[in-house]
Design a protein around this motif. Structure first.
Motif, PDB file in Angstrom:
ATOM      1  N   ALA A  17      36.493  62.672  36.174  1.00 13.35           N
ATOM      2  CA  ALA A  17      36.860  61.090  36.072  1.00 13.35           C
ATOM      3  C   ALA A  17      37.663  60.922  37.446  1.00 13.35           C
ATOM      4  CB  ALA A  17      38.060  61.075  35.011  1.00 13.35           C
ATOM      5  N   PRO A  18      37.431  59.529  37.758  1.00 16.66           N
ATOM      6  CA  PRO A  18      38.038  59.168  39.210  1.00 16.66           C
ATOM      7  C   PRO A  18      39.489  59.529  39.304  1.00 16.66           C
ATOM      8  CG  PRO A  18      36.893  57.101  38.055  1.00 16.66           C
ATOM      9  CD  PRO A  18      37.154  58.189  37.149  1.00 16.66           C
ATOM     10  N   VAL A  19      39.995  60.008  40.212  1.00 13.79           N
ATOM     11  CA  VAL A  19      41.360  60.119  40.494  1.00 13.79           C
ATOM     12  C   VAL A  19      41.997  59.569  41.211  1.00 13.79           C
ATOM     13  CG1 VAL A  19      40.921  63.099  39.782  1.00 13.79           C
ATOM     14  CG2 VAL A  19      40.695  62.070  42.121  1.00 13.79           C
ATOM     15  N   VAL A  20      41.392  58.374  41.878  1.00 14.89           N
ATOM     16  CA  VAL A  20      42.019  57.430  42.709  1.00 14.89           C
ATOM     17  C   VAL A  20      41.827  55.963  41.924  1.00 14.89           C
ATOM     18  CG1 VAL A  20      41.299  58.547  44.903  1.00 14.89           C
ATOM     19  CG2 VAL A  20      39.799  56.829  43.781  1.00 14.89           C
ATOM     20  N   PRO A  21      42.980  55.252  42.263  1.00 15.13           N
ATOM     21  CA  PRO A  21      42.908  53.867  41.611  1.00 15.13           C
ATOM     22  C   PRO A  21      41.777  53.189  42.059  1.00 15.13           C
ATOM     23  CG  PRO A  21      45.102  54.335  42.808  1.00 15.13           C
ATOM     24  CD  PRO A  21      43.925  55.235  43.261  1.00 15.13           C
ATOM     25  N   VAL A  22      41.349  52.305  41.204  1.00 15.76           N
ATOM     26  CA  VAL A  22      40.240  51.446  41.287  1.00 15.76           C
ATOM     27  C   VAL A  22      40.845  49.812  41.554  1.00 15.76           C
ATOM     28  CG1 VAL A  22      38.069  50.304  40.377  1.00 15.76           C
ATOM     29  CG2 VAL A  22      38.751  52.477  39.989  1.00 15.76           C
ATOM     30  N   ASP A  23      40.279  49.119  42.803  1.00 10.91           N
ATOM     31  CA  ASP A  23      40.732  47.757  43.188  1.00 10.91           C
ATOM     32  C   ASP A  23      39.847  46.593  42.573  1.00 10.91           C
ATOM     33  OD1 ASP A  23      43.328  48.592  43.998  1.00 10.91           O
ATOM     34  OD2 ASP A  23      42.635  48.983  45.995  1.00 10.91           O
ATOM     35  N   PHE A  24      40.059  45.699  42.310  1.00  8.08           N
ATOM     36  CA  PHE A  24      39.268  44.389  41.996  1.00  8.08           C
ATOM     37  C   PHE A  24      39.905  43.294  42.749  1.00  8.08           C
ATOM     38  CE2 PHE A  24      38.274  47.160  38.627  1.00  8.08           C
ATOM     39  CZ  PHE A  24      36.675  47.017  38.579  1.00  8.08           C
ATOM     40  N   THR A  25      39.140  42.415  43.082  1.00  7.79           N
ATOM     41  CA  THR A  25      39.693  41.100  43.736  1.00  7.79           C
ATOM     42  C   THR A  25      39.358  39.844  42.776  1.00  7.79           C
ATOM     43  OG1 THR A  25      39.172  42.180  46.046  1.00  7.79           O
ATOM     44  CG2 THR A  25      39.617  39.774  45.699  1.00  7.79           C
ATOM     45  N   VAL A  26      40.331  39.421  42.619  1.00 10.03           N
ATOM     46  CA  VAL A  26      40.044  38.139  41.501  1.00 10.03           C
ATOM     47  C   VAL A  26      40.425  36.844  42.339  1.00 10.03           C
ATOM     48  CG1 VAL A  26      40.979  36.856  39.630  1.00 10.03           C
ATOM     49  CG2 VAL A  26      41.014  39.366  39.688  1.00 10.03           C
ATOM     50  N   VAL A  27      39.222  35.880  42.419  1.00  9.44           N
ATOM     51  CA  VAL A  27      39.332  34.706  43.044  1.00  9.44           C
ATOM     52  C   VAL A  27      39.348  33.584  41.939  1.00  9.44           C
ATOM     53  CG1 VAL A  27      38.250  33.171  44.934  1.00  9.44           C
ATOM     54  CG2 VAL A  27      38.065  35.830  45.004  1.00  9.44           C
ATOM     55  N   LYS A  28      40.274  32.527  42.295  1.00 11.85           N
ATOM     56  CA  LYS A  28      40.198  31.208  41.443  1.00 11.85           C
ATOM     57  C   LYS A  28      39.222  30.469  42.097  1.00 11.85           C
ATOM     58  CE  LYS A  28      43.213  28.585  38.938  1.00 11.85           C
ATOM     59  NZ  LYS A  28      44.731  28.281  38.484  1.00 11.85           N
ATOM     60  N   ARG A  29      38.295  29.641  41.250  1.00  6.30           N
ATOM     61  CA  ARG A  29      37.466  28.736  41.813  1.00  6.30           C
ATOM     62  C   ARG A  29      37.706  27.251  41.663  1.00  6.30           C
ATOM     63  NH1 ARG A  29      34.910  31.128  45.345  1.00  6.30           N
ATOM     64  NH2 ARG A  29      34.049  33.309  44.675  1.00  6.30           N
ATOM     65  N   ARG A  30      38.438  27.015  40.571  1.00  6.10           N
ATOM     66  CA  ARG A  30      38.921  25.626  40.566  1.00  6.10           C
ATOM     67  C   ARG A  30      40.423  25.630  40.613  1.00  6.10           C
ATOM     68  NH1 ARG A  30      36.613  24.375  34.897  1.00  6.10           N
ATOM     69  NH2 ARG A  30      34.654  25.374  35.229  1.00  6.10           N
TER      70      ARG A  30
END
Length: 193
Positions: A17-30
């Motif tokens: 299993a991954p042992v590092v944090p996973v990053d996502f970027t959230v972008v608001k469209r409106r």
């Protein structure tokens, strides 16, 4: 060429299993409250979207839906006054409930939401499965389970920049946690902003 003296094949590595944090970027469209949001993975590919439930084909009523990259509904969240219920897919049937959540405190600089997982899905229980604490206008949220931090969100800061956009923020999910559940809770926390 085999280096082992007995000629046995070397052991096959087991995927961990991954042992590092996973990053996502959230972008608001409106602009304004309730705008759609896109969630992008570390390589920039579309991973999820947050949209109005009616737009996703789910039950309306002020709810939101978490979609996968292909547009399939993963989670539908129905909202009420300071309370939410999350369901699998387009369902609003209680057999498909994932969690219930209640806003515990709301002030200008700190919001707190408690999430209850079934079978403890009534708000009379004092022990929440997860606590979401943060500031929606600053896109800051920490998701806590017990004494462990599950995930955190924060704005994307740039050096030497004085004003930061609240339309783009990062979600960091720590190892061993359910990405879908975390994304549903993040959507829940930022639903109105």
């Amino acid at each position: 060429m085999d280096w082992r003296p007995d000629g046995a094949a070397p052991p096959v590595p087991v995927a961990a299993a991954p042992v590092v944090p996973v990053d996502f970027t959230v972008v608001k469209r409106r602009l304004g409250g309730g705008g759609d949001m896109e969630v992008r993975d570390a390589s920039g590919g579309l991973a999820f979207r947050f949209v109005a439930a009616a737009a996703a084909g789910g039950g309306g009523g002020g709810g939101r839906a978490l979609l996968d990259a292909a547009g399939g509904v993963l989670v539908t969240v129905r909202s009420g006054e300071g309370e939410w219920q999350a369901f699998r897919g387009n369902s609003l049937d209680y057999k498909d409930i994932i969690y219930t959540a209640k806003s515990i405190s709301v002030c200008s600089n700190r919001n707190e939401v408690h999430v209850f997982m079934p079978p403890r899905s009534n708000f009379q229980d004092t022990k929440a499965s997860y606590r979401l604490i943060g500031n929606t206008s600053r896109r800051a949220c920490t998701i806590i389970s017990g004494d462990s931090i599950v995930s955190q969100t924060n704005l994307l800061y740039k050096l030497k920049k004085v004003v930061y956009s609240t339309r783009k923020f990062r979600v960091t999910i720590y190892p061993g946690n359910d990405t879908l559940l975390v994304m549903a809770m993040v959507m829940n926390f930022f639903m109105e902003k």
